[in-house]
Design a protein around this motif. Structure first.
Motif, mmCIF file in Angstrom:
data_model
loop_
_atom_site.group_PDB
_atom_site.id
_atom_site.type_symbol
_atom_site.label_atom_id
_atom_site.label_comp_id
_atom_site.label_asym_id
_atom_site.label_seq_id
_atom_site.Cartn_x
_atom_site.Cartn_y
_atom_site.Cartn_z
ATOM 1 N N GLY A 58 42.261 54.379 27.272
ATOM 2 C CA GLY A 58 42.832 53.954 28.538
ATOM 3 C C GLY A 58 41.878 54.033 29.702
ATOM 4 O O GLY A 58 42.160 53.483 30.769
ATOM 5 N N ALA A 59 40.747 54.693 29.552
ATOM 6 C CA ALA A 59 39.811 54.853 30.670
ATOM 7 C C ALA A 59 39.191 53.528 31.100
ATOM 8 O O ALA A 59 38.871 53.350 32.267
ATOM 9 N N CYS A 60 39.047 52.591 30.187
ATOM 10 C CA CYS A 60 38.413 51.315 30.527
ATOM 11 C C CYS A 60 39.423 50.279 31.024
ATOM 12 O O CYS A 60 39.069 49.118 31.230
ATOM 13 N N LYS A 61 40.658 50.687 31.246
ATOM 14 C CA LYS A 61 41.704 49.765 31.702
ATOM 15 C C LYS A 61 41.207 48.973 32.901
ATOM 16 O O LYS A 61 40.691 49.535 33.867
ATOM 17 N N THR A 62 41.347 47.648 32.826
ATOM 18 C CA THR A 62 40.830 46.750 33.847
ATOM 19 C C THR A 62 41.899 45.725 34.217
ATOM 20 O O THR A 62 42.585 45.205 33.337
ATOM 21 N N GLN A 63 42.005 45.436 35.498
ATOM 22 C CA GLN A 63 42.978 44.443 35.952
ATOM 23 C C GLN A 63 42.424 43.040 35.731
ATOM 24 O O GLN A 63 41.269 42.756 36.039
ATOM 25 N N ILE A 64 43.277 42.165 35.217
ATOM 26 C CA ILE A 64 42.933 40.757 35.018
ATOM 27 C C ILE A 64 43.440 39.979 36.234
ATOM 28 O O ILE A 64 44.625 40.008 36.548
#
Length: 124
Positions: A58-64
């Motif tokens: 979950g640390a690399c979660k990025t908004q599209i």
């Protein structure tokens, strides 16, 4: 040698490689050279915080901002509709991410910058 043309088929649909942008700035053409979006972004020097290799999901979660992704591994982390985990996905279409292009190896084309500068000067 006889060739029967009825047995030859051609695939007329050619799928173009998705363009990955950061706040609208094109950074890479995703051509399946990298196994995941995260690795492709890291290769282009994009700053993406990730702890995937250390076991924290979950640390690399990025908004599209726009576009879509395809997961090659089911994410272990709950995501909103406009989020992705770059470590386990690839772009399914052109993709614009909410990541800073600062310090990244961005794509530039000669002529585009010149045209923008010339347009700005005519407004002054």
């Amino acid at each position: 040698m006889k060739v029967n043309l009825q047995t030859l088929t051609f695939n007329k649909t050619v799928k173009k490689a998705p363009i990955v942008s950061l706040y609208g700035q094109p950074v890479l053409l995703f051509n399946q050279q990298h196994p995941s979006l995260l690795i492709a972004l890291e290769h282009k020097q994009v700053q993406v915080f990730s702890e995937c290799r250390n076991g924290y999901c979950g640390a690399c979660k990025t908004q599209i901002i726009s576009g879509s992704v395809t997961y090659h591994t089911q994410p272990l982390f709950a995501l909103k509709a406009d989020e992705c985990l770059p470590c386990c996905c690839t772009p399914a279409s052109d993709l614009d991410l909410n990541l800073s292009p600062e310090g990244a190896d961005v794509v530039t084309r000669s002529g585009i910058t010149t045209a923008v500068i010339a347009l700005d000067q005519t407004k002054a």
